[in-house]
Write a protein that holds these residues in place. Structure first.
Motif, PDB file in Angstrom:
ATOM      1  N   ALA A   1      40.824  40.679  25.772  1.00 29.03           N
ATOM      2  CA  ALA A   1      39.471  41.091  25.412  1.00 29.03           C
ATOM      3  C   ALA A   1      38.621  41.383  26.639  1.00 29.03           C
ATOM      4  N   PHE A   2      38.760  40.536  27.681  1.00 31.76           N
ATOM      5  CA  PHE A   2      37.922  40.688  28.868  1.00 31.76           C
ATOM      6  C   PHE A   2      38.768  41.093  30.064  1.00 31.76           C
ATOM      7  N   GLN A   3      38.187  41.905  30.919  1.00 31.84           N
ATOM      8  CA  GLN A   3      38.894  42.299  32.142  1.00 31.84           C
ATOM      9  C   GLN A   3      37.885  42.461  33.275  1.00 31.84           C
ATOM     10  N   ILE A   4      38.213  41.858  34.423  1.00 33.55           N
ATOM     11  CA  ILE A   4      37.384  42.069  35.604  1.00 33.55           C
ATOM     12  C   ILE A   4      37.792  43.414  36.201  1.00 33.55           C
ATOM     13  N   GLN A   5      36.838  44.294  36.355  1.00 34.85           N
ATOM     14  CA  GLN A   5      37.169  45.630  36.846  1.00 34.85           C
ATOM     15  C   GLN A   5      36.693  45.814  38.288  1.00 34.85           C
ATOM     16  N   ASP A   6      36.805  47.032  38.783  1.00 36.23           N
ATOM     17  CA  ASP A   6      36.558  47.304  40.204  1.00 36.23           C
ATOM     18  C   ASP A   6      35.159  46.901  40.664  1.00 36.23           C
ATOM     19  N   ASP A   7      34.219  46.876  39.743  1.00 38.02           N
ATOM     20  CA  ASP A   7      32.855  46.496  40.118  1.00 38.02           C
ATOM     21  C   ASP A   7      32.695  44.977  40.184  1.00 38.02           C
ATOM     22  N   GLU A   8      33.835  44.261  39.988  1.00 37.73           N
ATOM     23  CA  GLU A   8      33.851  42.792  40.039  1.00 37.73           C
ATOM     24  C   GLU A   8      32.954  42.167  38.998  1.00 37.73           C
ATOM     25  N   LYS A   9      32.861  42.851  37.866  1.00 39.22           N
ATOM     26  CA  LYS A   9      32.152  42.335  36.698  1.00 39.22           C
ATOM     27  C   LYS A   9      33.124  42.326  35.529  1.00 39.22           C
ATOM     28  N   ALA A  10      32.864  41.426  34.597  1.00 39.58           N
ATOM     29  CA  ALA A  10      33.698  41.395  33.402  1.00 39.58           C
ATOM     30  C   ALA A  10      33.306  42.535  32.474  1.00 39.58           C
ATOM     31  N   HIS A  11      34.319  43.138  31.879  1.00 43.20           N
ATOM     32  CA  HIS A  11      34.080  44.185  30.890  1.00 43.20           C
ATOM     33  C   HIS A  11      34.861  43.843  29.634  1.00 43.20           C
ATOM     34  N   LEU A  12      34.296  44.217  28.531  1.00 44.77           N
ATOM     35  CA  LEU A  12      34.969  44.020  27.260  1.00 44.77           C
ATOM     36  C   LEU A  12      35.902  45.197  27.062  1.00 44.77           C
ATOM     37  N   ILE A  13      37.211  44.940  27.117  1.00 42.29           N
ATOM     38  CA  ILE A  13      38.136  46.063  26.974  1.00 42.29           C
ATOM     39  C   ILE A  13      38.616  46.202  25.538  1.00 42.29           C
ATOM     40  N   ASP A  14      38.606  45.105  24.801  1.00 40.96           N
ATOM     41  CA  ASP A  14      39.040  45.187  23.406  1.00 40.96           C
ATOM     42  C   ASP A  14      38.526  43.972  22.653  1.00 40.96           C
ATOM     43  N   ALA A  15      37.451  44.148  21.949  1.00 46.06           N
ATOM     44  CA  ALA A  15      36.854  43.028  21.214  1.00 46.06           C
ATOM     45  C   ALA A  15      37.842  42.481  20.185  1.00 46.06           C
ATOM     46  N   GLU A  16      38.677  43.367  19.655  1.00 47.96           N
ATOM     47  CA  GLU A  16      39.657  42.927  18.656  1.00 47.96           C
ATOM     48  C   GLU A  16      40.815  42.179  19.307  1.00 47.96           C
ATOM     49  N   GLY A  17      40.901  42.282  20.653  1.00 50.44           N
ATOM     50  CA  GLY A  17      42.014  41.665  21.363  1.00 50.44           C
ATOM     51  C   GLY A  17      41.819  40.186  21.608  1.00 50.44           C
ATOM     52  N   CYS A  18      40.693  39.655  21.211  1.00 46.34           N
ATOM     53  CA  CYS A  18      40.420  38.231  21.408  1.00 46.34           C
ATOM     54  C   CYS A  18      41.564  37.409  20.845  1.00 46.34           C
TER      55      CYS A  18
END
Ligand code: SF4
Length: 61
Positions: free
Chosen positions: A23-40
């Motif tokens: 569901a969450f992924q730290i991306q290049d901006d070094e912030k968490a992003h929601l990549i798939d809410a259903e992926g929880c």
């Protein structure tokens, strides 16, 4: 319900990603992003929300 990550509060600590990596992924901006809410992984992101040291994760109806 929608999961909101407050990027201004997020420190990029990675706790949410380690709890719910689909569901969450730290991306290049070094912030968490929601990549798939259903992926929880079944915690409904409540655990990630409760564990976020910056209280950056919230639910919005
Ligand atoms: S747990 Fe909170 S502060 Fe840490 S990366 Fe996730 S949203 Fe950001």
């Amino acid at each position: 319900m929608r999961i909101i990550i407050n990027e201004e509060l997020c420190t990029g600590c990675g706790v949410c990603e380690s709890l719910c990596p689909d569901a969450f992924q730290i991306q290049d901006d070094e912030k968490a992003h929601l990549i798939d809410a259903e992926g929880c992984n079944g915690c409904d992101c409540q655990e990630a929300m409760d564990s976020c040291p910056a209280s950056a994760i919230s639910l919005q109806e």
